[in-house]
Design a protein around this motif. Sequence first.
Motif, short mmCIF file in Angstrom:
data_model
loop_
_atom_site.label_atom_id
_atom_site.label_comp_id
_atom_site.label_asym_id
_atom_site.label_seq_id
_atom_site.Cartn_x
_atom_site.Cartn_y
_atom_site.Cartn_z
N ALA A 1 0.83 -1.21 0.00
CA ALA A 1 0.00 0.00 0.00
C ALA A 1 0.86 1.25 0.00
CB ALA A 1 -0.93 -0.01 1.20
N ALA A 2 2.12 1.12 0.39
CA ALA A 2 3.03 2.27 0.44
C ALA A 2 3.67 2.57 -0.92
CB ALA A 2 4.13 2.02 1.48
N THR A 3 3.39 1.78 -1.95
CA THR A 3 3.93 2.03 -3.29
C THR A 3 3.45 3.39 -3.76
OG1 THR A 3 3.99 -0.32 -3.80
CG2 THR A 3 3.97 1.20 -5.67
N THR A 4 4.38 4.21 -4.25
CA THR A 4 4.03 5.59 -4.59
C THR A 4 4.01 5.92 -6.07
OG1 THR A 4 6.32 6.29 -4.34
CG2 THR A 4 4.90 6.46 -2.39
N ALA A 5 4.69 5.11 -6.91
CA ALA A 5 4.81 5.49 -8.32
C ALA A 5 5.08 4.29 -9.21
CB ALA A 5 5.94 6.50 -8.48
N TYR A 6 4.82 4.47 -10.49
CA TYR A 6 5.13 3.47 -11.50
C TYR A 6 6.60 3.14 -11.46
CZ TYR A 6 6.66 1.77 -16.03
OH TYR A 6 7.28 1.05 -17.02
N THR A 7 6.91 1.88 -11.67
CA THR A 7 8.28 1.42 -11.82
C THR A 7 8.34 0.39 -12.94
OG1 THR A 7 10.17 0.35 -10.75
CG2 THR A 7 7.98 -0.35 -10.02
N ALA A 8 9.43 0.37 -13.67
CA ALA A 8 9.63 -0.62 -14.72
C ALA A 8 10.23 -1.90 -14.16
CB ALA A 8 10.52 -0.05 -15.82
N THR A 9 10.67 -1.87 -12.90
CA THR A 9 11.27 -3.05 -12.27
C THR A 9 10.26 -4.19 -12.21
OG1 THR A 9 12.68 -1.61 -10.93
CG2 THR A 9 12.42 -3.90 -10.19
N ASN A 10 10.63 -5.33 -12.76
CA ASN A 10 9.81 -6.54 -12.81
C ASN A 10 8.54 -6.39 -13.65
OD1 ASN A 10 11.57 -8.14 -11.15
ND2 ASN A 10 10.87 -6.90 -9.44
N GLU A 11 8.52 -5.39 -14.54
CA GLU A 11 7.42 -5.28 -15.49
C GLU A 11 7.60 -6.37 -16.55
OE1 GLU A 11 5.24 -1.94 -18.34
OE2 GLU A 11 7.07 -1.40 -17.27
N VAL A 12 6.51 -6.89 -17.08
CA VAL A 12 6.63 -7.92 -18.11
C VAL A 12 7.30 -7.32 -19.35
CG1 VAL A 12 4.61 -9.19 -17.26
CG2 VAL A 12 4.34 -7.54 -19.12
N ALA A 13 7.89 -8.20 -20.16
CA ALA A 13 8.61 -7.75 -21.36
C ALA A 13 7.63 -7.28 -22.44
CB ALA A 13 9.46 -8.90 -21.90
N ASN A 14 8.13 -6.41 -23.31
CA ASN A 14 7.35 -5.97 -24.48
C ASN A 14 6.96 -7.20 -25.29
OD1 ASN A 14 7.98 -3.40 -23.63
ND2 ASN A 14 9.42 -2.99 -25.27
N SER A 15 5.69 -7.22 -25.70
CA SER A 15 5.23 -8.33 -26.54
C SER A 15 3.94 -7.90 -27.23
CB SER A 15 4.98 -9.58 -25.71
OG SER A 15 4.55 -10.64 -26.53
N GLY A 16 3.86 -8.12 -28.53
CA GLY A 16 2.67 -7.72 -29.27
C GLY A 16 2.43 -6.23 -29.09
N THR A 17 1.20 -5.87 -28.72
CA THR A 17 0.88 -4.45 -28.51
C THR A 17 1.20 -3.97 -27.10
OG1 THR A 17 -1.43 -4.94 -27.96
CG2 THR A 17 -0.91 -4.46 -30.30
N TYR A 18 1.75 -4.85 -26.24
CA TYR A 18 2.15 -4.42 -24.90
C TYR A 18 3.57 -3.90 -24.96
CZ TYR A 18 2.99 -4.00 -19.98
OH TYR A 18 3.26 -3.46 -18.75
N SER A 19 3.78 -2.69 -24.42
CA SER A 19 5.13 -2.14 -24.34
C SER A 19 5.35 -1.54 -22.96
CB SER A 19 5.36 -1.09 -25.44
OG SER A 19 4.43 -0.05 -25.31
N ALA A 20 6.62 -1.29 -22.64
CA ALA A 20 6.98 -0.75 -21.33
C ALA A 20 6.09 0.43 -20.97
CB ALA A 20 8.45 -0.34 -21.32
N GLY A 21 5.63 0.44 -19.75
CA GLY A 21 4.73 1.49 -19.29
C GLY A 21 3.28 1.07 -19.36
N GLY A 22 3.00 0.01 -20.12
CA GLY A 22 1.65 -0.52 -20.18
C GLY A 22 0.76 0.17 -21.18
N GLY A 23 -0.53 -0.02 -21.01
CA GLY A 23 -1.51 0.52 -21.94
C GLY A 23 -2.32 1.64 -21.33
#
Length: 145
Positions: free
Chosen positions: A44-66
């Motif tokens: 609950a203390a998470t404050t911001a987006y992070t790319a750490t442990n985000e899934v890899a780019n694939s198809g229409t999914y890219s870093a940062g999400g949709g």
Amino acid sequence: MAFSGNFMCTSFKVELMRAVHNFTASTGNTFKLALYDNSASFTAATTAYTATNEVANSGTYSAGGGTLTNVTPTSSGTTAFTDFADISFTSATITAYGAMIYNDSATGDPSVCILDFGGAKTSTNGTFTIIFPTADSTSAIIRIA
């Protein structure tokens, strides 16, 4: 008429959602959904987006999400709520254990909420879809009662 106890005004709850995080459809902030693998660790203390442990780019999914499509905040009874339209990533090979919704318009990409999928959800060169609940006072993804 006498006072009936302590309560928060429902109009305030709606106005709260229109302040720093403006959820108003078409004129509000841009909210995004990023997907994460099983190594991600959020609280609950998470404050911001992070790319750490985000899934890899694939198809229409890219870093940062949709980018999410907002449902303008409203209220029913004493509950204010907002929600998003379902989102899909096509031609994607993804294994995700959860997601983060964050405000991509605000400085620092502040987090809104963390979604735990309760286990691995996968797509293999197919469509990975997040289905949001009904936008009402008992089911919407963001509710203030």
